[in-house]
Design a protein around this motif. Sequence first.
Motif, PDB file in Angstrom:
ATOM      1  N   VAL A 271       0.827  -1.214   0.000  1.00  0.00           N
ATOM      2  CA  VAL A 271       0.000   0.000   0.000  1.00  0.00           C
ATOM      3  C   VAL A 271       0.864   1.268   0.000  1.00  0.00           C
ATOM      4  CG1 VAL A 271      -0.321   0.209   2.500  1.00  0.00           C
ATOM      5  CG2 VAL A 271      -2.094   0.997   0.951  1.00  0.00           C
ATOM      6  N   SER A 272       2.082   1.200   0.515  1.00  0.00           N
ATOM      7  CA  SER A 272       2.945   2.385   0.524  1.00  0.00           C
ATOM      8  C   SER A 272       3.310   2.830  -0.891  1.00  0.00           C
ATOM      9  CB  SER A 272       4.210   2.138   1.354  1.00  0.00           C
ATOM     10  OG  SER A 272       5.095   1.262   0.687  1.00  0.00           O
ATOM     11  N   GLU A 273       3.169   1.932  -1.866  1.00  0.00           N
ATOM     12  CA  GLU A 273       3.445   2.293  -3.258  1.00  0.00           C
ATOM     13  C   GLU A 273       2.363   3.208  -3.833  1.00  0.00           C
ATOM     14  OE1 GLU A 273       4.058  -1.341  -5.406  1.00  0.00           O
ATOM     15  OE2 GLU A 273       5.857  -1.838  -4.262  1.00  0.00           O
ATOM     16  N   GLN A 274       1.270   3.375  -3.114  1.00  0.00           N
ATOM     17  CA  GLN A 274       0.170   4.240  -3.554  1.00  0.00           C
ATOM     18  C   GLN A 274       0.372   5.695  -3.131  1.00  0.00           C
ATOM     19  OE1 GLN A 274      -2.253   2.897  -5.545  1.00  0.00           O
ATOM     20  NE2 GLN A 274      -1.011   1.060  -5.371  1.00  0.00           N
ATOM     21  N   VAL A 275       1.366   5.956  -2.264  1.00  0.00           N
ATOM     22  CA  VAL A 275       1.606   7.313  -1.777  1.00  0.00           C
ATOM     23  C   VAL A 275       2.093   8.182  -2.925  1.00  0.00           C
ATOM     24  CG1 VAL A 275       3.054   8.721  -0.252  1.00  0.00           C
ATOM     25  CG2 VAL A 275       2.078   6.575   0.580  1.00  0.00           C
ATOM     26  N   GLY A 276       1.447   9.323  -3.093  1.00  0.00           N
ATOM     27  CA  GLY A 276       1.798  10.251  -4.165  1.00  0.00           C
ATOM     28  C   GLY A 276       2.935  11.175  -3.774  1.00  0.00           C
ATOM     29  N   TYR A 277       2.955  12.325  -4.393  1.00  0.00           N
ATOM     30  CA  TYR A 277       4.050  13.270  -4.218  1.00  0.00           C
ATOM     31  C   TYR A 277       3.533  14.636  -3.775  1.00  0.00           C
ATOM     32  CZ  TYR A 277       6.399   9.759  -7.055  1.00  0.00           C
ATOM     33  OH  TYR A 277       6.901   8.582  -7.534  1.00  0.00           O
ATOM     34  N   LEU A 278       4.422  15.403  -3.201  1.00  0.00           N
ATOM     35  CA  LEU A 278       4.141  16.788  -2.864  1.00  0.00           C
ATOM     36  C   LEU A 278       4.250  17.590  -4.149  1.00  0.00           C
ATOM     37  CD1 LEU A 278       3.644  18.874  -0.640  1.00  0.00           C
ATOM     38  CD2 LEU A 278       6.104  18.922  -0.239  1.00  0.00           C
ATOM     39  N   GLY A 279       3.160  18.246  -4.536  1.00  0.00           N
ATOM     40  CA  GLY A 279       3.140  18.978  -5.799  1.00  0.00           C
ATOM     41  C   GLY A 279       3.419  20.459  -5.650  1.00  0.00           C
ATOM     42  N   ALA A 280       2.969  21.057  -4.541  1.00  0.00           N
ATOM     43  CA  ALA A 280       3.182  22.488  -4.330  1.00  0.00           C
ATOM     44  C   ALA A 280       3.068  22.808  -2.849  1.00  0.00           C
ATOM     45  CB  ALA A 280       2.157  23.304  -5.114  1.00  0.00           C
ATOM     46  N   ILE A 281       3.821  23.814  -2.463  1.00  0.00           N
ATOM     47  CA  ILE A 281       3.767  24.351  -1.103  1.00  0.00           C
ATOM     48  C   ILE A 281       3.246  25.772  -1.271  1.00  0.00           C
ATOM     49  CG2 ILE A 281       5.110  24.984   0.936  1.00  0.00           C
ATOM     50  CD1 ILE A 281       7.184  22.844  -0.026  1.00  0.00           C
ATOM     51  N   LYS A 282       2.054  26.038  -0.720  1.00  0.00           N
ATOM     52  CA  LYS A 282       1.416  27.337  -0.938  1.00  0.00           C
ATOM     53  C   LYS A 282       1.174  28.041   0.391  1.00  0.00           C
ATOM     54  CE  LYS A 282      -1.472  27.671  -4.144  1.00  0.00           C
ATOM     55  NZ  LYS A 282      -2.575  27.749  -5.047  1.00  0.00           N
ATOM     56  N   SER A 283       1.561  29.278   0.441  1.00  0.00           N
ATOM     57  CA  SER A 283       1.244  30.144   1.572  1.00  0.00           C
ATOM     58  C   SER A 283       1.646  29.561   2.920  1.00  0.00           C
ATOM     59  CB  SER A 283      -0.263  30.450   1.598  1.00  0.00           C
ATOM     60  OG  SER A 283      -0.685  30.988   0.379  1.00  0.00           O
ATOM     61  N   VAL A 284       2.755  28.849   2.986  1.00  0.00           N
ATOM     62  CA  VAL A 284       3.211  28.324   4.270  1.00  0.00           C
ATOM     63  C   VAL A 284       3.986  29.419   4.987  1.00  0.00           C
ATOM     64  CG1 VAL A 284       4.699  26.638   5.434  1.00  0.00           C
ATOM     65  CG2 VAL A 284       3.240  25.918   3.538  1.00  0.00           C
ATOM     66  N   LYS A 285       3.606  29.632   6.233  1.00  0.00           N
ATOM     67  CA  LYS A 285       4.279  30.637   7.056  1.00  0.00           C
ATOM     68  C   LYS A 285       4.869  29.950   8.275  1.00  0.00           C
ATOM     69  CE  LYS A 285       1.452  34.388   5.500  1.00  0.00           C
ATOM     70  NZ  LYS A 285       0.507  35.417   5.755  1.00  0.00           N
ATOM     71  N   PHE A 286       6.038  30.401   8.677  1.00  0.00           N
ATOM     72  CA  PHE A 286       6.721  29.868   9.849  1.00  0.00           C
ATOM     73  C   PHE A 286       6.662  30.924  10.938  1.00  0.00           C
ATOM     74  CE2 PHE A 286       8.429  27.852   6.101  1.00  0.00           C
ATOM     75  CZ  PHE A 286       8.299  26.520   6.425  1.00  0.00           C
ATOM     76  N   ASN A 287       6.116  30.547  12.098  1.00  0.00           N
ATOM     77  CA  ASN A 287       5.876  31.501  13.166  1.00  0.00           C
ATOM     78  C   ASN A 287       6.729  31.283  14.401  1.00  0.00           C
ATOM     79  OD1 ASN A 287       3.114  30.718  11.764  1.00  0.00           O
ATOM     80  ND2 ASN A 287       3.067  32.884  12.228  1.00  0.00           N
ATOM     81  N   LYS A 288       7.335  30.113  14.513  1.00  0.00           N
ATOM     82  CA  LYS A 288       8.066  29.769  15.737  1.00  0.00           C
ATOM     83  C   LYS A 288       9.196  28.827  15.371  1.00  0.00           C
ATOM     84  CE  LYS A 288       7.100  27.373  20.163  1.00  0.00           C
ATOM     85  NZ  LYS A 288       8.307  27.837  20.738  1.00  0.00           N
ATOM     86  N   LEU A 289      10.369  29.049  15.982  1.00  0.00           N
ATOM     87  CA  LEU A 289      11.480  28.128  15.754  1.00  0.00           C
ATOM     88  C   LEU A 289      11.189  26.798  16.435  1.00  0.00           C
ATOM     89  CD1 LEU A 289      14.550  30.488  16.365  1.00  0.00           C
ATOM     90  CD2 LEU A 289      13.501  29.837  14.178  1.00  0.00           C
TER      91      LEU A 289
END
Length: 170
Positions: A105-123
């Motif tokens: 079933v792990s062969e069914q895992v797709g891919y990350l296509g885009a990272i949109k509007s991600v903000k980092f607020n804390k280390l």
Amino acid sequence: MTAMLSKPDTKTGPATFSYSSDDIKKMLPHRWPMLMIDRAYDVIPGESGKGVKSVSVNEPFFAGHYPDHSIMPGVMIVESMAQLVAVIYVAEMLESPVEQPAGDVSEQVGYLGAIKSVKFNKLVVPGDQLVLSAQLGPRLGGLRSVTVKATVDGQTAASGSLIVTTGRAG
């Protein structure tokens, strides 16, 4: 592998599932040092879920990011959130009453296509526990939008949206 990796929590509303690190290794193709999620819980297959990433000083990226001021790289936080998304997606296949796909079933895992509007607020630093959450949006052909968030001690460390593929392209 059995159809259900964990017992559903049937309090109220839709059934939710929890997955241990051993369950997750059966669900995802990732392995050390790239397996970034330790546990998943409150998973509503194909819809939403929460997860945990315990941040250890022994993580290999801390050797160079930064040697005298250890900070978890933002891309690794995003990867942790994306892996939770993959668990939610695979859970839909595993927990469905319909026949499961043949093979790993792990062969069914797709891919990350885009990272949109991600903000980092804390280390995020060694000793922190990232609490991850993801809410899958509608399918758009072979893509799916997802709202994600990572917190530490109740404070938002990162949040935004991702686009993921719903399977692997040939």
